[in-house]
Design an enzyme around this catalytic site. Structure first.
Site, PDB file in Angstrom:
ATOM      1  N   ASN A   7       0.861  -1.192   0.000  1.00 51.47           N
ATOM      2  CA  ASN A   7       0.000   0.000   0.000  1.00 51.47           C
ATOM      3  C   ASN A   7       0.895   1.239   0.000  1.00 51.47           C
ATOM      4  O   ASN A   7       1.740   1.400   0.899  1.00 51.47           O
ATOM      5  CB  ASN A   7      -0.884  -0.042   1.258  1.00 51.47           C
ATOM      6  CG  ASN A   7      -1.803   1.151   1.349  1.00 51.47           C
ATOM      7  OD1 ASN A   7      -1.361   2.285   1.168  1.00 51.47           O
ATOM      8  ND2 ASN A   7      -3.059   0.924   1.649  1.00 51.47           N
ATOM      9  N   HIS A  10       0.913   5.905   2.067  1.00 52.42           N
ATOM     10  CA  HIS A  10       1.749   6.631   3.032  1.00 52.42           C
ATOM     11  C   HIS A  10       2.803   7.490   2.334  1.00 52.42           C
ATOM     12  O   HIS A  10       3.258   8.479   2.883  1.00 52.42           O
ATOM     13  CB  HIS A  10       2.394   5.637   4.005  1.00 52.42           C
ATOM     14  CG  HIS A  10       1.383   4.694   4.600  1.00 52.42           C
ATOM     15  ND1 HIS A  10       0.514   5.081   5.585  1.00 52.42           N
ATOM     16  CD2 HIS A  10       1.067   3.420   4.293  1.00 52.42           C
ATOM     17  CE1 HIS A  10      -0.282   4.069   5.873  1.00 52.42           C
ATOM     18  NE2 HIS A  10       0.032   3.050   5.107  1.00 52.42           N
ATOM     19  N   HIS A  43      -5.784   3.706  -1.650  1.00 49.79           N
ATOM     20  CA  HIS A  43      -7.133   4.046  -1.200  1.00 49.79           C
ATOM     21  C   HIS A  43      -7.427   5.460  -1.679  1.00 49.79           C
ATOM     22  O   HIS A  43      -6.752   6.406  -1.263  1.00 49.79           O
ATOM     23  CB  HIS A  43      -7.159   3.965   0.335  1.00 49.79           C
ATOM     24  CG  HIS A  43      -8.488   4.234   0.971  1.00 49.79           C
ATOM     25  ND1 HIS A  43      -8.687   4.143   2.332  1.00 49.79           N
ATOM     26  CD2 HIS A  43      -9.685   4.580   0.459  1.00 49.79           C
ATOM     27  CE1 HIS A  43      -9.941   4.427   2.612  1.00 49.79           C
ATOM     28  NE2 HIS A  43     -10.576   4.709   1.490  1.00 49.79           N
ATOM     29  N   ARG A  45      -9.525   8.250  -1.133  1.00 48.07           N
ATOM     30  CA  ARG A  45     -10.494   8.671  -0.117  1.00 48.07           C
ATOM     31  C   ARG A  45     -11.344   9.813  -0.643  1.00 48.07           C
ATOM     32  O   ARG A  45     -10.928  10.560  -1.529  1.00 48.07           O
ATOM     33  CB  ARG A  45      -9.772   9.095   1.171  1.00 48.07           C
ATOM     34  CG  ARG A  45      -9.028   7.950   1.842  1.00 48.07           C
ATOM     35  CD  ARG A  45      -8.436   8.401   3.171  1.00 48.07           C
ATOM     36  NE  ARG A  45      -9.459   8.564   4.183  1.00 48.07           N
ATOM     37  CZ  ARG A  45      -9.648   7.749   5.222  1.00 48.07           C
ATOM     38  NH1 ARG A  45      -8.853   6.718   5.409  1.00 48.07           N
ATOM     39  NH2 ARG A  45     -10.598   7.980   6.086  1.00 48.07           N
ATOM     40  N   ARG A  49      -7.133  12.895   0.806  1.00 47.28           N
ATOM     41  CA  ARG A  49      -6.057  13.357   1.697  1.00 47.28           C
ATOM     42  C   ARG A  49      -4.684  12.801   1.312  1.00 47.28           C
ATOM     43  O   ARG A  49      -3.677  13.375   1.679  1.00 47.28           O
ATOM     44  CB  ARG A  49      -6.373  13.025   3.158  1.00 47.28           C
ATOM     45  CG  ARG A  49      -6.236  11.575   3.494  1.00 47.28           C
ATOM     46  CD  ARG A  49      -6.294  11.370   4.985  1.00 47.28           C
ATOM     47  NE  ARG A  49      -7.635  11.575   5.496  1.00 47.28           N
ATOM     48  CZ  ARG A  49      -8.093  10.940   6.578  1.00 47.28           C
ATOM     49  NH1 ARG A  49      -7.322  10.109   7.233  1.00 47.28           N
ATOM     50  NH2 ARG A  49      -9.309  11.155   7.000  1.00 47.28           N
ATOM     51  N   GLU A  70      -8.805   0.505  -3.121  1.00 52.94           N
ATOM     52  CA  GLU A  70      -9.657   0.533  -1.923  1.00 52.94           C
ATOM     53  C   GLU A  70     -10.579   1.735  -2.018  1.00 52.94           C
ATOM     54  O   GLU A  70     -10.135   2.840  -2.361  1.00 52.94           O
ATOM     55  CB  GLU A  70      -8.810   0.707  -0.658  1.00 52.94           C
ATOM     56  CG  GLU A  70      -8.029  -0.502  -0.266  1.00 52.94           C
ATOM     57  CD  GLU A  70      -7.243  -0.241   1.017  1.00 52.94           C
ATOM     58  OE1 GLU A  70      -7.412   0.822   1.648  1.00 52.94           O
ATOM     59  OE2 GLU A  70      -6.452  -1.101   1.375  1.00 52.94           O
ATOM     60  N   THR A 101      -8.033   3.711   8.456  1.00 51.36           N
ATOM     61  CA  THR A 101      -9.256   2.913   8.517  1.00 51.36           C
ATOM     62  C   THR A 101      -9.373   2.256   9.895  1.00 51.36           C
ATOM     63  O   THR A 101      -8.433   1.623  10.350  1.00 51.36           O
ATOM     64  CB  THR A 101      -9.232   1.831   7.415  1.00 51.36           C
ATOM     65  OG1 THR A 101      -8.882   2.473   6.198  1.00 51.36           O
ATOM     66  CG2 THR A 101     -10.571   1.160   7.283  1.00 51.36           C
ATOM     67  N   GLU A 152     -11.223  -9.158   2.832  1.00 50.28           N
ATOM     68  CA  GLU A 152      -9.922  -8.838   3.411  1.00 50.28           C
ATOM     69  C   GLU A 152     -10.127  -8.820   4.912  1.00 50.28           C
ATOM     70  O   GLU A 152     -10.910  -8.013   5.437  1.00 50.28           O
ATOM     71  CB  GLU A 152      -9.396  -7.478   2.929  1.00 50.28           C
ATOM     72  CG  GLU A 152      -8.024  -7.186   3.550  1.00 50.28           C
ATOM     73  CD  GLU A 152      -7.403  -5.862   3.113  1.00 50.28           C
ATOM     74  OE1 GLU A 152      -7.646  -5.416   1.976  1.00 50.28           O
ATOM     75  OE2 GLU A 152      -6.676  -5.286   3.940  1.00 50.28           O
ATOM     76  N   HIS A 192      -3.768  -4.606   7.532  1.00 52.57           N
ATOM     77  CA  HIS A 192      -3.850  -3.508   8.488  1.00 52.57           C
ATOM     78  C   HIS A 192      -2.955  -3.787   9.687  1.00 52.57           C
ATOM     79  O   HIS A 192      -3.224  -4.678  10.481  1.00 52.57           O
ATOM     80  CB  HIS A 192      -5.279  -3.204   8.963  1.00 52.57           C
ATOM     81  CG  HIS A 192      -5.422  -1.735   9.303  1.00 52.57           C
ATOM     82  ND1 HIS A 192      -4.954  -1.205  10.475  1.00 52.57           N
ATOM     83  CD2 HIS A 192      -5.895  -0.702   8.582  1.00 52.57           C
ATOM     84  CE1 HIS A 192      -5.160   0.093  10.471  1.00 52.57           C
ATOM     85  NE2 HIS A 192      -5.727   0.436   9.336  1.00 52.57           N
TER      86      HIS A 192
END
Ligand code: PXP
Length: 241
Positions: A7, A10, A43, A45, A49, A70, A101, A152, A192
């Site tokens: 992912n 970040h 993701h 969003r 962000r 996502e 999340t 998931e 996660h």
């Protein structure tokens, strides 16, 4: 064999903190794949962000492995996901106030909306639709009922458990969830908070996991040792080479 998807949200968070154009999550995705990641997760969003629509367009063009988009059930993001046609769409809960999340999707409480949204994703040509859920039997059964072909498993509770006994108990709860999903014919993904220290116990305990989605631990390690090395070390843990 479990596949490793990284992912890269970040990286975009760091870029956006300075309203800069770097570090570029699209460039990071190239490094991750070169270091042996099987795919990339992002993701988009509602509040944009971290990942932006520009990132989504370029990731679609450049990622060679599996692309996992996502998203929440927000109409605007749903339309972008259908247009993008990733290999996998993972539906997650989203609240603007959260830092990341928090917890799995309440599939039982949102059956009607999910029954409407999931066929639209398949009709757009997306082969896999996963629901991000806690290892709770009712949520897993409902995932099958609303038409997803994967889940998931939310590994956040396992990841924050500190005492060894609590970690083992959470890993066993995830194992029961994975067994249940497998019996129902659902593919099992997980993610996660998985990291270099907790991954071995997770892998020893939880069966049927086809892929894991790992972000923070790898990007945080990359700051110190470089992204290539951070991905290779995680690949060794997940894939054994
Ligand atoms: N899976 C989902 C659904 C997530 O929301 C996240 C966090 O972005 C992850 C996996 C990866 O979690 P982490 O960044 O803690 O590895």
């Amino acid at each position: 064999m479990t596949n490793l998807l990284i992912n890269i949200d970040h990286v975009a968070t760091l870029r956006n903190a300075r309203r800069e154009t770097f570090p570029d999550p699209v460039a990071a995705a190239v490094f991750c794949e070169t270091a042996g990641a099987d795919g990339i997760v992002f993701h988009l969003r509602e509040d944009r962000r971290h990942i932006t629509e520009r990132d989504v367009r370029l990731l679609k063009e450049t990622v060679r492995g599996k692309l996992d988009f996502e998203l929440s059930t927000n109409e605007d993001v749903l339309a972008i996901c259908c247009r993008t046609q990733p290999h996998l769409a993972t539906l997650v809960p989203e609240r603007r106030e959260e830092v990341t999340t928090e917890g799995g999707l309440d599939v039982v409480g949102h059956r009607d909306r999910l029954r409407e949204v999931i066929p639209r994703l398949f009709d757009a040509g997306i082969e896999e639709v996963a629901l991000f859920v806690d290892p709770v039997p009712a949520q897993i059964e409902a995932s099958r009922e609303v038409g997803a072909n994967a889940i998931e498993l939310h590994t956040g509770d396992f990841a924050i458990a500190r005492a060894r006994e609590a970690q083992k108990a959470e890993a066993e709860r995830l194992a029961r969830g994975a067994e249940k999903a497998h019996e129902l014919g659902l593919r099992v993904h997980a993610g996660h908070g998985l990291d270099y220290l907790n991954y071995p116990l997770f892998a020893q305990t939880v069966p049927h996991v086809r892929e894991v989605s790992i972000g923070f631990a790898v990007v945080a390690r990359a700051v110190l040792v470089g992204l290539d090395r951070a991905v290779r070390e995680m690949r060794l843990l997940v894939k054994g080479y």
